[in-house]
Motif scaffolding. Sequence first.
Motif, PDB file in Angstrom:
ATOM      1  N   PRO A  71      41.830  43.380  44.286  1.00  0.00           N
ATOM      2  CA  PRO A  71      41.597  43.227  42.855  1.00  0.00           C
ATOM      3  C   PRO A  71      42.137  41.894  42.353  1.00  0.00           C
ATOM      4  CG  PRO A  71      42.402  45.426  43.323  1.00  0.00           C
ATOM      5  CD  PRO A  71      42.449  44.679  44.611  1.00  0.00           C
ATOM      6  N   LEU A  72      41.405  41.285  41.450  1.00  0.00           N
ATOM      7  CA  LEU A  72      41.764  39.943  41.008  1.00  0.00           C
ATOM      8  C   LEU A  72      43.040  39.894  40.188  1.00  0.00           C
ATOM      9  CD1 LEU A  72      38.273  38.499  40.210  1.00  0.00           C
ATOM     10  CD2 LEU A  72      39.879  37.753  41.945  1.00  0.00           C
ATOM     11  N   ASN A  73      43.522  41.033  39.773  1.00  0.00           N
ATOM     12  CA  ASN A  73      44.768  40.967  38.995  1.00  0.00           C
ATOM     13  C   ASN A  73      45.996  41.045  39.903  1.00  0.00           C
ATOM     14  OD1 ASN A  73      44.281  43.565  39.674  1.00  0.00           O
ATOM     15  ND2 ASN A  73      44.795  44.432  37.681  1.00  0.00           N
ATOM     16  N   PRO A  78      43.996  35.114  42.126  1.00  0.00           N
ATOM     17  CA  PRO A  78      43.284  34.144  41.307  1.00  0.00           C
ATOM     18  C   PRO A  78      43.469  32.712  41.800  1.00  0.00           C
ATOM     19  CG  PRO A  78      44.458  35.694  39.925  1.00  0.00           C
ATOM     20  CD  PRO A  78      44.888  35.968  41.328  1.00  0.00           C
ATOM     21  N   MET A  81      41.243  32.242  44.739  1.00  0.00           N
ATOM     22  CA  MET A  81      39.852  32.167  44.287  1.00  0.00           C
ATOM     23  C   MET A  81      39.560  30.825  43.619  1.00  0.00           C
ATOM     24  SD  MET A  81      38.253  34.780  45.258  1.00  0.00           S
ATOM     25  CE  MET A  81      36.759  34.351  44.373  1.00  0.00           C
ATOM     26  N   HIS A  82      40.546  30.302  42.958  1.00  0.00           N
ATOM     27  CA  HIS A  82      40.341  29.002  42.325  1.00  0.00           C
ATOM     28  C   HIS A  82      40.059  27.940  43.381  1.00  0.00           C
ATOM     29  CE1 HIS A  82      41.952  25.514  39.714  1.00  0.00           C
ATOM     30  NE2 HIS A  82      40.683  25.732  39.457  1.00  0.00           N
ATOM     31  N   SER A  85      36.539  28.385  44.634  1.00  0.00           N
ATOM     32  CA  SER A  85      35.550  27.837  43.704  1.00  0.00           C
ATOM     33  C   SER A  85      35.511  26.314  43.757  1.00  0.00           C
ATOM     34  CB  SER A  85      35.863  28.271  42.273  1.00  0.00           C
ATOM     35  OG  SER A  85      35.838  29.658  42.184  1.00  0.00           O
ATOM     36  N   GLU A  86      36.682  25.721  43.875  1.00  0.00           N
ATOM     37  CA  GLU A  86      36.729  24.262  43.919  1.00  0.00           C
ATOM     38  C   GLU A  86      35.893  23.720  45.068  1.00  0.00           C
ATOM     39  OE1 GLU A  86      38.101  21.820  42.168  1.00  0.00           O
ATOM     40  OE2 GLU A  86      38.977  23.108  40.634  1.00  0.00           O
ATOM     41  N   LEU A 281      52.974  33.056  40.121  1.00  0.00           N
ATOM     42  CA  LEU A 281      53.033  32.367  38.833  1.00  0.00           C
ATOM     43  C   LEU A 281      54.192  32.839  37.968  1.00  0.00           C
ATOM     44  CD1 LEU A 281      49.248  32.213  37.958  1.00  0.00           C
ATOM     45  CD2 LEU A 281      50.760  30.378  38.742  1.00  0.00           C
ATOM     46  N   LEU A 282      54.518  34.106  38.068  1.00  0.00           N
ATOM     47  CA  LEU A 282      55.585  34.643  37.232  1.00  0.00           C
ATOM     48  C   LEU A 282      56.951  34.095  37.611  1.00  0.00           C
ATOM     49  CD1 LEU A 282      54.897  38.470  36.796  1.00  0.00           C
ATOM     50  CD2 LEU A 282      54.917  36.679  35.065  1.00  0.00           C
ATOM     51  N   ALA A 284      58.477  31.402  38.139  1.00  0.00           N
ATOM     52  CA  ALA A 284      59.145  30.329  37.412  1.00  0.00           C
ATOM     53  C   ALA A 284      59.664  30.835  36.068  1.00  0.00           C
ATOM     54  CB  ALA A 284      58.183  29.165  37.183  1.00  0.00           C
ATOM     55  N   HIS A 285      59.206  32.001  35.662  1.00  0.00           N
ATOM     56  CA  HIS A 285      59.566  32.497  34.338  1.00  0.00           C
ATOM     57  C   HIS A 285      60.483  33.704  34.370  1.00  0.00           C
ATOM     58  CE1 HIS A 285      55.865  30.173  33.818  1.00  0.00           C
ATOM     59  NE2 HIS A 285      56.438  29.789  32.700  1.00  0.00           N
ATOM     60  N   MET A 286      61.025  33.985  35.531  1.00  0.00           N
ATOM     61  CA  MET A 286      61.969  35.096  35.614  1.00  0.00           C
ATOM     62  C   MET A 286      63.298  34.705  34.962  1.00  0.00           C
ATOM     63  SD  MET A 286      60.885  37.780  37.116  1.00  0.00           S
ATOM     64  CE  MET A 286      59.201  37.768  36.600  1.00  0.00           C
ATOM     65  N   ARG A 287      64.137  35.721  34.796  1.00  0.00           N
ATOM     66  CA  ARG A 287      65.486  35.442  34.322  1.00  0.00           C
ATOM     67  C   ARG A 287      66.473  35.754  35.408  1.00  0.00           C
ATOM     68  NH1 ARG A 287      64.552  39.019  29.325  1.00  0.00           N
ATOM     69  NH2 ARG A 287      63.053  39.680  30.864  1.00  0.00           N
ATOM     70  N   PRO A 289      65.028  31.884  36.564  1.00  0.00           N
ATOM     71  CA  PRO A 289      63.880  31.445  37.352  1.00  0.00           C
ATOM     72  C   PRO A 289      64.168  31.587  38.842  1.00  0.00           C
ATOM     73  CG  PRO A 289      64.250  29.933  35.561  1.00  0.00           C
ATOM     74  CD  PRO A 289      65.400  30.899  35.528  1.00  0.00           C
TER      75      PRO A 289
END
Lengths: 363, 363
Positions: A71-73, A78, A81-82, A85-86, A281-282, A284-287, A289
């Motif tokens: 699944p893409l989520n 993603p 897949m990017h 596509s490129e 992706l997440l 870098a945004h953890m607490r 990071p």
Amino acid sequence: MQKKLTINDIARMAQVSKATVSRVLNRHASVDPVLRERVMDIVQEHNFVPNVTATELANGRTRLIGVLAPPLNWPAIPEIMHGVSEYIETTPYEVVLYSMNLERNHSDVLDRILAMRMVSGLLAILPGGLSSHLDTFFQQGLPLVMIDDQKEPTHIPWVGIDNFSSAYEATNYLLQLGHRRIAHIMGPRHYYCALQRLEGYQQALLEAGIPLEPDLLLQGEFEPASGRRCAEMLFAQDRGTWPSAIFVGNDQMAYGVLEVAEERKIQVPEAVSIIGFDDNLLSAHMRPPLTTMHQPFMEMGYQATKLLLNMIDPEHVHKPEQKWQAFSSSLPDTTKNDHSSRIQIPTHLVTRTSSGAFHPRLL
Amino acid sequence: MQKKLTINDIARMAQVSKATVSRVLNRHASVDPVLRERVMDIVQEHNFVPNVTATELANGRTRLIGVLAPPLNWPAIPEIMHGVSEYIETTPYEVVLYSMNLERNHSDVLDRILAMRMVSGLLAILPGGLSSHLDTFFQQGLPLVMIDDQKEPTHIPWVGIDNFSSAYEATNYLLQLGHRRIAHIMGPRHYYCALQRLEGYQQALLEAGIPLEPDLLLQGEFEPASGRRCAEMLFAQDRGTWPSAIFVGNDQMAYGVLEVAEERKIQVPEAVSIIGFDDNLLSAHMRPPLTTMHQPFMEMGYQATKLLLNMIDPEHVHKPEQKWQAFSSSLPDTTKNDHSSRIQIPTHLVTRTSSGAFHPRLL
DNA sequence: TATACCACAGAAACCGGTTACTGTCAATAC
DNA sequence: GTATTGACAGTAACCGGTTTCTGTGGTATA
């Protein structure tokens, strides 16, 4: 939609046979330049584009490649897949997306897909349980590339990373920070990558002269809940037994570990350093990071697609039908074995705040 | 790959004409049950699956739908695609992914795609500048559905949210927390959704008897850097002029705002409450976690695909070829106008820690 | 001037299905 | 017993291209 023009219509308008029109469209040399011009004018004037289906039937091959993906989520998909596509954009091929949800065994679906002859090749992303089934198709001649499969290496063309070395590097990084009690939360043992990472971890410890301690090795399921569970086990005992650093087998589990640390007010990285694997992706945004081993997912998708298309038709690279400009890959020389069918793409460590130098702990 | 069986091979083996085999495969009633049985046995024994390309050519339509999407690594796109896949799995159709990168005007590519007659319908996700071009195709009869386009409403079938009401609700929420100086960072004015959100914001303020203050309205580009820029402008002046809450036009810009707040040691939500729009996956993991208006992206993908397939062939829903079980949508009654071609899906507010009650500020 | 060869374009077969039309045979109607 | 009808299967046309094979006319060679 208004009735579509056919090659016959063009032929009639140009007062030639459909064979000639076909030859003009396919740039055969054996057409008189004058005639070619006349036909092309009419083609352009009417914006004629040949029907793909008919072309494909006549040619016996399609310009579609199948992409078998979770699944893409899911994390990382993603990005992969990017990359796909490129690369696809630089070719006359298109992607048919087969998104498989969950554990259901899709081998019957796969059978039909391939029996229908709709795609000329298949890119399998994290095929998991399907990989042995895919092997059969590969044997039968289906152009096939796997991305980061999680089984033993096979002869199937493959794009991924060196899990052993990456884990070795990650562990070494913690060693260099002064850590000695380093725990590892590994992924499921039936995943080849999990085993490789474990081995890299163990190798680094052994080389540093640190005995492996069974209590410091736990196994999760590559998702946050299991990371939580393992972290709770690590921190269950008396504080003296805690590791000063944890190398977590993937970022998802590391998220669970961070949650437990936050709940228990265990300072990261002061009390315990945490390092993950993947660089989702997440992360870098953890607490805080998350320090982690970066997997170049987009590059993997790009390279895998390139490999697949070279298998399907080695000529396509230089064809004038190239849709657009080539993708300016910033990593021309980083892919080892460019001509082999196993491409390993380099990873690199991303240091963020979740890891730090070892501090002797105040008991 | 080994040579594929054709319908002729089956016909020969069953000692019947290819027409009969075709009729058996397509479940025509006019075949003698005994004969049907004999043919089916042979078909199954050999695992015969008809060539899709030939079938498509003969039928004059394909079982492919095109999905025109921004790069998959954009926020929200994977979720939408997940919804698309969920629905597609219940049908005999497949998805061809046309991933468009960036600003390049892809209308020529689009022309070719559609002229080739490869897909029987098109799902356009955030078509942006392409939407007027798409309009032309729709006029010509191409089954087309847009997801969350950012232009004026048209007659083109569409799935999205009520931006006005959602923004109104978000602003009201801040008002109920006691805030009076509420800033808004809007998206680009050429986006219809940005205008709608602005109007919702203004409406809420007006109803609360709060005059609109031009200084509290800024415009960004829907990405983090512009959020930073706007935040810096808001906090540039003397502290007394700051807003006590900011309704940011989307989450991406809100991330920029949070960064500026952190750098300047402006406490969120104590000094300023921040609320975003979209509920991207990252938003729950911001510091502090972002309060935001949730857009049900997956549901949007699901509903849009359903709508499109109903346009393409209204019968498909009950066909036995349904690949798998139907998706058990948990929102059967939440979609207004189920039979219309404009489907608005409800949003809802997700309150996290970035918003809180108004505290009179100590100067 | 006759012959061979070549360049080029059209006719027709083909890709693998679907389906309109045709033909056969048995059952029913008269 | 013959005409009518209907059930069913085969023939052939068709979808819209590609490609092999064939045929024509012009040029080079003898």
